[in-house]
Design an enzyme around this catalytic site. Sequence first.
Site, mmCIF file in Angstrom:
data_model
loop_
_atom_site.group_PDB
_atom_site.id
_atom_site.type_symbol
_atom_site.label_atom_id
_atom_site.label_comp_id
_atom_site.label_asym_id
_atom_site.label_seq_id
_atom_site.Cartn_x
_atom_site.Cartn_y
_atom_site.Cartn_z
ATOM 1 N N GLY A 49 6.419 -3.435 4.020
ATOM 2 C CA GLY A 49 5.105 -3.238 3.425
ATOM 3 C C GLY A 49 5.226 -3.092 1.921
ATOM 4 N N ALA A 50 4.415 -2.221 1.333
ATOM 5 C CA ALA A 50 4.394 -2.126 -0.126
ATOM 6 C C ALA A 50 5.731 -1.660 -0.693
ATOM 7 C CB ALA A 50 3.267 -1.192 -0.561
ATOM 8 N N ASN A 98 7.187 9.671 3.548
ATOM 9 C CA ASN A 98 6.365 10.761 3.059
ATOM 10 C C ASN A 98 6.397 11.882 4.087
ATOM 11 O OD1 ASN A 98 5.460 9.720 0.598
ATOM 12 N ND2 ASN A 98 3.766 8.623 1.564
ATOM 13 N N LYS A 151 6.927 16.823 -3.088
ATOM 14 C CA LYS A 151 5.978 15.716 -2.924
ATOM 15 C C LYS A 151 4.953 16.018 -1.844
ATOM 16 C CE LYS A 151 5.349 10.779 -2.551
ATOM 17 N NZ LYS A 151 5.845 9.463 -2.131
#
Length: 333
Positions: A12-13, A110, A213
């Site tokens: 993906g990105a 994440n 994060k």
Amino acid sequence: MTIRNICIYGAGALGGTFATKIASGLGTEANVSIVARGAHLAAIRDKGLTVEQGGDTAPLKARVTATSDPSELPKQDLIVTGLKGHQLGDAAEGLAGLLKEGTRVIMILNGIPWWYFHRDSESGHAERQLPELDPEGGLWRLVGPERVIGCVAYQGAEVTEPGTIRLNGEGRFFLGEPSGELSPDLVSISELLGRAGLNIIPTQRIRDEIWTKLMGNAAYNPISALTRGRMNSLMENPVLVAQVGKVMAETKAVGEALGAVFSSGVDQQLGRSGGFGPVKTSMLQDLLAGKALEIVPLTGMVVALGKLAGVPTPTCETVLALTLQLDRENLRN
């Protein structure tokens, strides 16, 4: 460590960015392949990968071997996963088929990763498995936490059309062993990826980076999905900013109870967030695309680990309940 065959599993990105930079930056030094699917895969096969970044005179382009079936690929020296936490479990068998003795697996994730407590010397929960993130234990059993190198990515990125990725700003990627060692593998991999043009920062405290994060992700991602608001509009609303701050504070308290050290507090995080433009969070992108939301590894694990550590998380519990229902309704439609 000899690194010749490199597979990006989930392009993906961010995965696509790694594939493009490695293939273009290392040339014939590395055999780069990707595992992808759908229109993105078809476009990569047809015209390759393109990465656009503001300020560049021309986009970065690369041709790579692309497949939806990992069994078509040879055993790999290095694997980089671009899948989200709620997608990884289904990929365990495919990943396992690419492993050989000495293969390392960088997992760009994440939130809390499935391997979090492997060789963790500070929380008191070393080797505890997390069924919320690895329900059948396939990742722990078939891939193995001992192969993992954790990765915390700071890189705004979006697939603007199949085969094309747009980057927001210059990225940073923290890499770390679960044990905290600056191992020879970590040093070799960091050096190789650095030569490919990626901004790699090796760290001995990858869990600190994960929690730092997560303070932002546990708040901004679900709240942006619930409101369909971009980052600038969220930060212009003082009522929402207050709720963001509450989620951040609860996340920080849970992380500290498990041994994490934070380099910044809630006010500092909120201050930095005020500079964001009209950026869509990854969860908002997934919501608008009709995809399943990455809520459990983010706010969900703040709640779960808060219970483990005895830290109350009332705001996170409310945000979690609302976002899980949003996810169900969005997938039903």
